[in-house]
Design a protein around this motif. Structure first.
Motif, PDB file in Angstrom:
ATOM      1  N   LEU A  27       6.868  -5.721  -8.294  1.00 24.79           N
ATOM      2  CA  LEU A  27       5.826  -6.698  -8.586  1.00 24.79           C
ATOM      3  C   LEU A  27       6.382  -7.985  -9.173  1.00 24.79           C
ATOM      4  O   LEU A  27       7.291  -7.976 -10.008  1.00 24.79           O
ATOM      5  CB  LEU A  27       4.814  -6.104  -9.567  1.00 24.79           C
ATOM      6  CG  LEU A  27       3.840  -5.080  -8.993  1.00 24.79           C
ATOM      7  CD1 LEU A  27       3.086  -4.375 -10.118  1.00 24.79           C
ATOM      8  CD2 LEU A  27       2.855  -5.748  -8.036  1.00 24.79           C
ATOM      9  N   ALA A  28       5.805  -9.083  -8.757  1.00 26.52           N
ATOM     10  CA  ALA A  28       6.073 -10.366  -9.415  1.00 26.52           C
ATOM     11  C   ALA A  28       5.422 -10.352 -10.790  1.00 26.52           C
ATOM     12  O   ALA A  28       4.486  -9.586 -11.043  1.00 26.52           O
ATOM     13  CB  ALA A  28       5.503 -11.502  -8.566  1.00 26.52           C
ATOM     14  N   LEU A  85      -1.163  -3.413 -10.440  1.00 31.36           N
ATOM     15  CA  LEU A  85      -1.120  -2.051  -9.914  1.00 31.36           C
ATOM     16  C   LEU A  85      -2.558  -1.552  -9.875  1.00 31.36           C
ATOM     17  O   LEU A  85      -3.246  -1.537 -10.905  1.00 31.36           O
ATOM     18  CB  LEU A  85      -0.270  -1.147 -10.810  1.00 31.36           C
ATOM     19  CG  LEU A  85      -0.320   0.356 -10.497  1.00 31.36           C
ATOM     20  CD1 LEU A  85       0.184   0.648  -9.087  1.00 31.36           C
ATOM     21  CD2 LEU A  85       0.485   1.149 -11.534  1.00 31.36           C
ATOM     22  N   VAL A  86      -3.034  -1.167  -8.702  1.00 29.06           N
ATOM     23  CA  VAL A  86      -4.389  -0.641  -8.520  1.00 29.06           C
ATOM     24  C   VAL A  86      -4.267   0.791  -8.021  1.00 29.06           C
ATOM     25  O   VAL A  86      -3.670   1.041  -6.963  1.00 29.06           O
ATOM     26  CB  VAL A  86      -5.185  -1.488  -7.510  1.00 29.06           C
ATOM     27  CG1 VAL A  86      -6.582  -0.902  -7.300  1.00 29.06           C
ATOM     28  CG2 VAL A  86      -5.278  -2.932  -7.976  1.00 29.06           C
ATOM     29  N   ALA A  87      -4.802   1.744  -8.775  1.00 27.60           N
ATOM     30  CA  ALA A  87      -4.671   3.153  -8.416  1.00 27.60           C
ATOM     31  C   ALA A  87      -6.007   3.863  -8.581  1.00 27.60           C
ATOM     32  O   ALA A  87      -6.820   3.503  -9.441  1.00 27.60           O
ATOM     33  CB  ALA A  87      -3.598   3.830  -9.267  1.00 27.60           C
ATOM     34  N   ALA A 135       0.722  -7.245  -5.626  1.00 33.44           N
ATOM     35  CA  ALA A 135      -0.063  -6.066  -5.990  1.00 33.44           C
ATOM     36  C   ALA A 135       0.533  -4.842  -5.314  1.00 33.44           C
ATOM     37  O   ALA A 135       1.009  -4.912  -4.178  1.00 33.44           O
ATOM     38  CB  ALA A 135      -1.523  -6.227  -5.584  1.00 33.44           C
ATOM     39  N   VAL A 136       0.496  -3.717  -6.032  1.00 33.62           N
ATOM     40  CA  VAL A 136       0.808  -2.400  -5.476  1.00 33.62           C
ATOM     41  C   VAL A 136      -0.467  -1.575  -5.540  1.00 33.62           C
ATOM     42  O   VAL A 136      -1.099  -1.473  -6.597  1.00 33.62           O
ATOM     43  CB  VAL A 136       1.934  -1.689  -6.243  1.00 33.62           C
ATOM     44  CG1 VAL A 136       2.132  -0.277  -5.694  1.00 33.62           C
ATOM     45  CG2 VAL A 136       3.237  -2.474  -6.166  1.00 33.62           C
ATOM     46  N   ASP A 190       0.869  -1.176   0.000  1.00 30.13           N
ATOM     47  CA  ASP A 190       0.000   0.000   0.000  1.00 30.13           C
ATOM     48  C   ASP A 190       0.907   1.228   0.000  1.00 30.13           C
ATOM     49  O   ASP A 190       1.442   1.617   1.034  1.00 30.13           O
ATOM     50  CB  ASP A 190      -0.910  -0.014   1.227  1.00 30.13           C
ATOM     51  CG  ASP A 190      -1.867   1.175   1.257  1.00 30.13           C
ATOM     52  OD1 ASP A 190      -1.863   1.980   0.305  1.00 30.13           O
ATOM     53  OD2 ASP A 190      -2.609   1.301   2.245  1.00 30.13           O
ATOM     54  N   MET A 191       1.076   1.838  -1.175  1.00 30.23           N
ATOM     55  CA  MET A 191       1.996   2.967  -1.328  1.00 30.23           C
ATOM     56  C   MET A 191       1.263   4.266  -1.021  1.00 30.23           C
ATOM     57  O   MET A 191       0.296   4.618  -1.685  1.00 30.23           O
ATOM     58  CB  MET A 191       2.536   2.986  -2.764  1.00 30.23           C
ATOM     59  CG  MET A 191       3.771   3.855  -2.930  1.00 30.23           C
ATOM     60  SD  MET A 191       5.147   3.165  -1.996  1.00 30.23           S
ATOM     61  CE  MET A 191       6.157   4.623  -1.775  1.00 30.23           C
TER      62      MET A 191
END
Length: 266
Positions: free
Chosen positions: A136-137, A142-144, A108-109, A50-51
């Motif tokens: 990421l593997a 990527l969810v933004a 996931a990011v 969680d960035m």
């Protein structure tokens, strides 16, 4: 999500996490539930970054859903609050513009609440996406979720007059007056916010900005960094009106105020 992510200036809400949560309550954990729905629909693995985690509300929700979560933020105050109040995830300090938390360490990011838009320049956005790809593997997501730059084409409703808000925290009434302006050359939505309180303290003025990305521009950046766009839409989402709820599928347009993207590392 911490408004101070990627910024060096002190910020009233970032420096006071309890005040931040009083100003932006999320008792139903709507953002966390929307994110978990995206991850489940696309069958991603358990390891989530969680960035821009802020006070850790979304990280803690994902942890409670069975994910192995790392929350990252630039604000030490936010991270300290998250560690004390929302144990479970691991919390680390990291810069949005470039970070290295291990190659292929995550499935996931997640980057919510316009945190991605604190990448003001192309170099900063390249740094973020390169870092995401490294983290990421293969096949990771990527969810933004962010403001939609396309919304401001021909629209001025958010710019015509200052917005005001108020809330009470520990017996003190806090009020804010927010003015938004456009820097079209740099594609920035600039915010000036003046805070006042009825405890006799001096007003506080703070300035920040978001990069305004257009849907096709975002597609181009993602493709250039080896991502396949699976979803790109304006709603429903955690900050749309009406908001997302369980069972709603992503839309097909990118015209409204918010933009939601799910992309896979190819």
């Amino acid at each position: 999500m911490s408004p101070g992510t990627g910024a060096s200036a002190r910020n009233l809400l970032t420096d006071h996490p309890e005040l931040y949560e009083a100003r932006f309550p999320d008792p139903g954990r709507l953002a966390g539930r929307w994110t978990e729905d995206c991850l489940r629909r696309h069958g991603t693995g358990r390891r989530v970054l969680d960035m821009g985690c802020g006070t850790g509300r979304d990280a803690a929700h994902l942890h409670g859903a069975g994910r192995r979560v790392t929350g990252a933020d630039l604000s030490e105050a936010m991270l300290a609050h998250a560690r004390a109040r929302r144990p479970g995830p691991e919390y680390v300090r990291a810069d949005l513009h470039g970070f290295d938390l291990g190659q292929g360490a995550f499935d996931a990011v997640v980057c919510l609440d316009s945190t991605l838009l604190y990448c003001h320049t192309n170099d900063q956005l390249d740094g973020f996406l390169s870092s995401c790809r490294r983290a990421l593997a293969p096949g990771g997501l990527l969810v933004a979720e962010m403001r939609n730059g396309a919304y401001f084409l021909g629209r001025t409703d958010l710019l015509d007059a200052p917005g005001t808000a108020g809330f009470t925290w520990r017996g003190t009434v806090h009020r804010s007056t927010t003015t938004l302006t456009l820097n079209r050359t740099d594609q920035l939505l600039c915010r000036t916010r003046v805070w006042t309180a009825d405890d006799g303290s001096e007003p506080v003025e703070q300035r920040s900005a978001w990069r305004l990305l257009f849907p096709q521009e975002l597609r181009h950046f993602l493709a250039a960094h080896g991502f396949e766009v699976l979803e790109l839409h304006d709603g429903p989402g955690p900050r749309t009106e009406p908001p997302w709820r369980e069972g709603l599928l992503p839309g097909r347009t990118t015209d409204a105020d918010r933009l939601h993207v799910v992309a896979r590392r190819t």
